[in-house]
Design an enzyme around this catalytic site. Structure first.
Site, PDB file in Angstrom:
ATOM      1  CE  LYS A   1      -3.599   2.568   2.498  1.00 14.65           C
ATOM      2  NZ  LYS A   1      -4.473   2.287   3.555  1.00 14.65           N
TER       3      LYS A   1
ATOM      4  NE  ARG B   1      -5.690   9.604   3.391  1.00 22.79           N
ATOM      5  CZ  ARG B   1      -4.137   9.867   3.073  1.00 22.79           C
ATOM      6  NH1 ARG B   1      -3.917  11.099   3.246  1.00 22.79           N
ATOM      7  NH2 ARG B   1      -3.358   8.778   2.888  1.00 22.79           N
TER       8      ARG B   1
ATOM      9  CE  LYS C   1      -3.529   8.061   6.559  1.00 20.19           C
ATOM     10  NZ  LYS C   1      -4.686   7.150   6.615  1.00 20.19           N
TER      11      LYS C   1
ATOM     12  CD  GLU D   1       6.001  -4.044   3.800  1.00 18.74           C
ATOM     13  OE1 GLU D   1       5.307  -4.930   4.428  1.00 18.74           O
ATOM     14  OE2 GLU D   1       6.237  -2.867   4.376  1.00 18.74           O
TER      15      GLU D   1
ATOM     16  CE  LYS E   1      -5.952   1.973  -0.332  1.00 17.38           C
ATOM     17  NZ  LYS E   1      -6.397   2.154   0.898  1.00 17.38           N
TER      18      LYS E   1
ATOM     19  CB  SER F   1     -11.339   7.411  -3.436  1.00 17.20           C
ATOM     20  OG  SER F   1     -10.037   7.974  -3.033  1.00 17.20           O
TER      21      SER F   1
ATOM     22  CE1 TYR G   1     -14.988   3.326  -2.890  1.00 18.80           C
ATOM     23  CE2 TYR G   1     -13.076   3.597  -4.140  1.00 18.80           C
ATOM     24  CZ  TYR G   1     -13.537   3.552  -2.979  1.00 18.80           C
ATOM     25  OH  TYR G   1     -12.845   3.726  -1.955  1.00 18.80           O
TER      26      TYR G   1
HETATM   27  C1  PBG Z   1      -7.025   3.789   5.455  1.00 21.23           C
HETATM   28  C2  PBG Z   1      -7.327   3.386   3.997  1.00 21.23           C
HETATM   29  C3  PBG Z   1      -7.541   4.041   3.004  1.00 21.23           C
HETATM   30  C4  PBG Z   1      -7.995   3.698   1.797  1.00 21.23           C
HETATM   31  C5  PBG Z   1      -8.421   2.271   2.262  1.00 21.23           C
HETATM   32  N1  PBG Z   1      -8.206   2.302   3.805  1.00 21.23           N
HETATM   33  C6  PBG Z   1      -6.991   5.690   2.777  1.00 21.23           C
HETATM   34  C7  PBG Z   1      -5.562   6.027   3.583  1.00 21.23           C
HETATM   35  O1  PBG Z   1      -4.576   5.179   3.765  1.00 21.23           O
HETATM   36  O2  PBG Z   1      -5.436   7.166   3.988  1.00 21.23           O
HETATM   37  C8  PBG Z   1      -8.260   4.320   0.510  1.00 21.23           C
HETATM   38  C9  PBG Z   1      -9.112   3.772  -0.474  1.00 21.23           C
HETATM   39  C10 PBG Z   1      -9.380   4.825  -1.312  1.00 21.23           C
HETATM   40  O3  PBG Z   1      -8.912   5.948  -1.775  1.00 21.23           O
HETATM   41  O4  PBG Z   1     -10.380   4.593  -2.087  1.00 21.23           O
HETATM   42  N2  PBG Z   1      -6.966   2.653   6.432  1.00 21.23           N
END
Ligand code: PBG
Length: 341
Positions: free
Chosen positions: A212, A222, A234, A250, A265, A291, A330
């Protein structure tokens, strides 16, 4: 290549070169192209992420994600039924919680009657075979908006692990089929597996967000959860977008710790990573079209700059082609609605 015709008298002969190999022969019509198609994508490969919120009969639109809503439990169940009928049989749930229940230790995540737990129970009551996937990370519940536990500006790995393990057990108790750690703490998959097994949840799977990345493409998500970090970023836990080899490290750790599915991701900007991972593991691979990827396609098509359906189909088949067995998107229901075997 020999020229075999000429244009001297003004006519254009059909065959000008002696080409023994003409790949276009295999693309002559749709039926031929159907025979040649290397990758298929059916609704059975798709997982629909959903944002849930409290109350009843609530449907709050998400600004940067046109067509997506924060849904109360009743609407979530209704949408899950529609998805199921369309052949989308897996959901990933994210709770949108008011600030009043957030605290530094994400205590609300352990509430057996919390929003997420209630939603899982309602979904499994309505559709017992629906695959319900719950997110294991502190951010929706944390007053700091981080995925792990924050102290003096640092994310403390091992304190986070304890909280995440209890969270996973609480989700399993509610009936989740897979818990999905998206927090990127070191060692979480092993710790979750042990905690789940100790409590007897040997059938609850772990879908690990293994690679990720610290991505700008999570922005709309968010907004949907109001979960942006209140301080810092992060980058001490999510991966540097510049790294590919590290993704493999990982992923292999998560497989060794017991992950049932590994995930990359975001998806489209990281297709090389999806390909690398799927070539190196013997567990199923998921990819998350996040997203921001959704928002880009939506925004461009709303402006008339892209054809939405074509762009969605192409992006999803590209993610499959790269090596993803399943895709969180989505667009899952849109795709399923126009899918014809
Ligand atoms: C956080 C989490 C995130 C997403 C899924 N789980 C955002 C982040 O890490 O800040 C993002 C998914 C998306 O953008 O569609 N645990």
């Amino acid at each position: 290549m020999l020229p075999v015709g000429s244009c001297e008298n003004g006519t254009m002969p059909e065959l000008r070169y002696d080409l023994p190999v003409r790949p276009r022969r295999n693309r002559r019509n749709a039926a031929i192209r159907g025979l040649m198609r290397e990758t298929e994508l059916s609704p059975a490969h798709l997982i629909l992420p959903l944002f849930v919120t409290g109350g009843e009969d609530v449907r709050i639109p998400i600004g940067a994600m046109p067509g997506c809503f924060r849904l109360s439990v009743d609407h979530t169940v209704a949408l899950a039924r529609q998805a199921w009928e369309l052949g989308v049989r897996a959901l990933a749930l994210f709770p949108a919680l008011p600030d009043s229940v957030k605290d530094p230790r994400a205590t609300e995540s352990l509430n057996p009657n919390g929003l997420l737990q209630r939603t899982v129970r309602a979904l499994k009551d309505a559709l017992p075979d629906l695959v319900v996937i719950t997110d294991v990370a502190m951010d929706p519940y944390s007053s700091d908006g981080h995925d792990g536990y924050l102290e003096d500006g640092q994310i403390i790995n091992d304190v986070s692990l304890e909280i995440l393990a209890s969270m996973a057990v609480s989700q399993a108790q509610a009936g989740a089929d897979y818990v999905a750690p998206s927090d990127m703490m070191d060692g979480r998959v092993g710790v979750l597996r042990e905690a789940l097994d100790e409590e007897g949840f040997t059938n609850t799977g772990i879908l690990a967000y293994s690679a990720k990345y610290a991505s700008s493409f999570y922005g709309p998500f968010r907004e949907a959860l109001d979960s942006a970090p209140r301080s810092g970023d992060k980058k001490t836990y999510q991966m540097d977008p510049a790294n590919r080899r590290e993704a493999l490290r990982e992923v292999l750790l998560d497989v060794a710790e017991g992950a049932d599915i590994v995930m990359v991701k975001p998806a489209m900007p990281y297709l090389d990573v999806v390909a690398e991972v799927s070539a190196h593991v013997d567990v199923p691979v998921a990819a998350y079209q996040v997203s921001g990827e959704f928002a880009m396609i939506k925004a461009a098509s709303q402006n008339g700059w892209l054809s939405e359906e074509a762009a969605v189909d192409e992006s999803l088949i590209a993610i499959r082609r790269a090596g993803a067995d399943m895709i969180l998107t989505y667009f899952a229901m849109d795709y399923a609605r126009r899918y014809r075997g």
